[in-house]
Design a protein around this motif. Structure first.
Motif, short mmCIF file in Angstrom:
data_model
loop_
_atom_site.label_atom_id
_atom_site.label_comp_id
_atom_site.label_asym_id
_atom_site.label_seq_id
_atom_site.Cartn_x
_atom_site.Cartn_y
_atom_site.Cartn_z
N LEU A 269 2.84 -0.61 -7.12
CA LEU A 269 2.72 -1.88 -6.41
C LEU A 269 3.29 -1.68 -5.08
O LEU A 269 4.26 -0.76 -4.77
CB LEU A 269 3.37 -2.86 -6.94
N LEU A 270 2.86 -2.43 -4.06
CA LEU A 270 3.32 -2.30 -2.80
C LEU A 270 3.92 -3.40 -2.40
O LEU A 270 3.23 -4.59 -2.48
CB LEU A 270 2.00 -1.93 -1.93
N LEU A 271 5.04 -3.54 -1.92
CA LEU A 271 5.86 -4.69 -1.33
C LEU A 271 5.85 -4.63 -0.15
O LEU A 271 6.67 -3.95 0.52
CB LEU A 271 7.12 -5.15 -2.04
N THR A 272 5.15 -5.75 0.67
CA THR A 272 5.42 -5.68 2.30
C THR A 272 5.99 -6.91 2.75
O THR A 272 5.69 -8.02 2.27
CB THR A 272 3.80 -5.40 2.67
N LEU A 273 7.10 -6.42 3.47
CA LEU A 273 7.97 -7.57 4.12
C LEU A 273 7.46 -8.07 5.59
O LEU A 273 7.57 -7.20 6.19
CB LEU A 273 9.42 -7.18 3.95
N PRO A 274 7.20 -9.22 5.77
CA PRO A 274 7.01 -9.64 6.90
C PRO A 274 8.24 -9.56 8.05
O PRO A 274 9.19 -9.48 7.71
CB PRO A 274 6.36 -11.05 7.02
N LYS A 275 7.69 -9.45 9.27
CA LYS A 275 9.32 -9.16 10.27
C LYS A 275 9.86 -10.57 10.21
O LYS A 275 11.14 -10.62 10.51
CB LYS A 275 8.42 -8.94 11.56
N ASP B 277 11.48 2.85 7.39
CA ASP B 277 10.77 1.44 7.58
C ASP B 277 11.21 0.37 6.16
O ASP B 277 10.84 0.84 5.25
CB ASP B 277 9.24 1.43 7.72
N VAL B 278 12.22 -0.28 6.49
CA VAL B 278 12.52 -0.92 5.13
C VAL B 278 11.77 -2.15 4.79
O VAL B 278 11.75 -2.77 3.87
CB VAL B 278 14.26 -1.61 5.37
N HIS B 279 10.66 -2.29 5.48
CA HIS B 279 9.66 -3.47 5.37
C HIS B 279 8.27 -2.92 4.03
O HIS B 279 7.73 -3.87 3.97
CB HIS B 279 9.14 -3.88 6.60
N ILE B 280 8.26 -1.75 3.88
CA ILE B 280 7.22 -1.32 2.81
C ILE B 280 8.04 -0.72 1.77
O ILE B 280 8.51 0.46 1.91
CB ILE B 280 6.25 -0.69 3.52
N TRP B 281 7.87 -1.38 0.45
CA TRP B 281 8.44 -0.85 -0.63
C TRP B 281 7.30 -0.27 -1.54
O TRP B 281 6.53 -0.95 -1.79
CB TRP B 281 9.43 -1.89 -1.44
N GLU B 282 7.62 0.77 -2.39
CA GLU B 282 6.77 1.22 -3.30
C GLU B 282 7.38 1.06 -4.77
O GLU B 282 8.81 1.22 -4.77
CB GLU B 282 6.53 2.50 -3.30
N ILE B 283 6.93 0.22 -5.49
CA ILE B 283 7.25 -0.31 -6.87
C ILE B 283 6.78 0.37 -7.97
O ILE B 283 5.41 0.35 -7.96
CB ILE B 283 7.40 -1.87 -6.84
N LEU B 284 7.55 0.94 -8.75
CA LEU B 284 6.57 1.32 -10.06
C LEU B 284 7.04 0.76 -11.33
O LEU B 284 8.39 0.41 -11.53
CB LEU B 284 7.19 2.92 -10.23
#
Length: 156
Positions: free
Chosen positions: A56-62, A33-40
């Motif tokens: 942090l969590l970066l969530t990308l909308p469709k 799933d490329v829509h949810i990134w974990e950022i340190l």
């Protein structure tokens, strides 16, 4: 999902993993799933968050890039622009629907978030009390911010 959006996300992901913004590491929470990134993100040296390690969590909308991503701190942080609850919602001007522009890059979002750790924006706060303290008692604000870094953002 629009193919253009998916392609763009994959391209931006490879850019930020290949050449991440300073003090930042990015990876997918789930490879499929490329829509949810974990950022340190490391707390910047010149800030009270120095020495801290934030997730942090970066969530990308469709509809990305036509709708802005959502950025949440998963590590508790004492900051006027981050909600002081389990959501850790970050108030970033550029992430508001009315201010977001499709050409904006995710690397710019991460840089902006990190810069906000160096220079909070108390006039655009989600936590009014913290913003007030930041303006009127900077030393007290920095002391509490540092205590929270020790308590929540130390090396895990």
């Amino acid at each position: 999902m629009a193919a253009g959006g998916h392609k763009r996300i994959v391209k931006e992901l490879s850019e930020v993993t290949g050449d991440p913004p300073a003090g930042t590491k990015v990876r997918l929470v789930d490879e499929s799933d490329v829509h949810i990134w974990e950022i340190l993100m490391d707390g910047p040296e010149q800030s009270p968050y120095s020495g801290g390690h934030f997730k942090l969590l970066l969530t990308l909308p469709k509809e990305y890039p036509f709708k802005p991503p959502v950025l949440n701190f998963q590590t508790k942080i004492y900051h006027p622009n981050v909600s002081n609850d389990d959501k850790g919602s970050m108030c970033l001007g550029m992430l508001r629907s009315d201010e977001w522009k499709p050409p904006n890059k995710l690397s710019a979002v991460l840089n902006y978030a990190r810069n906000l750790l160096i220079e909070p924006n108390p006039d655009d706060a989600v936590e009014g009390g913290i913003a007030e303290q930041y303006k009127s008692d900077r030393r007290g604000f920095e002391k509490t911010a540092k205590e929270w870094v020790k308590k929540y953002a130390g090396k895990s």
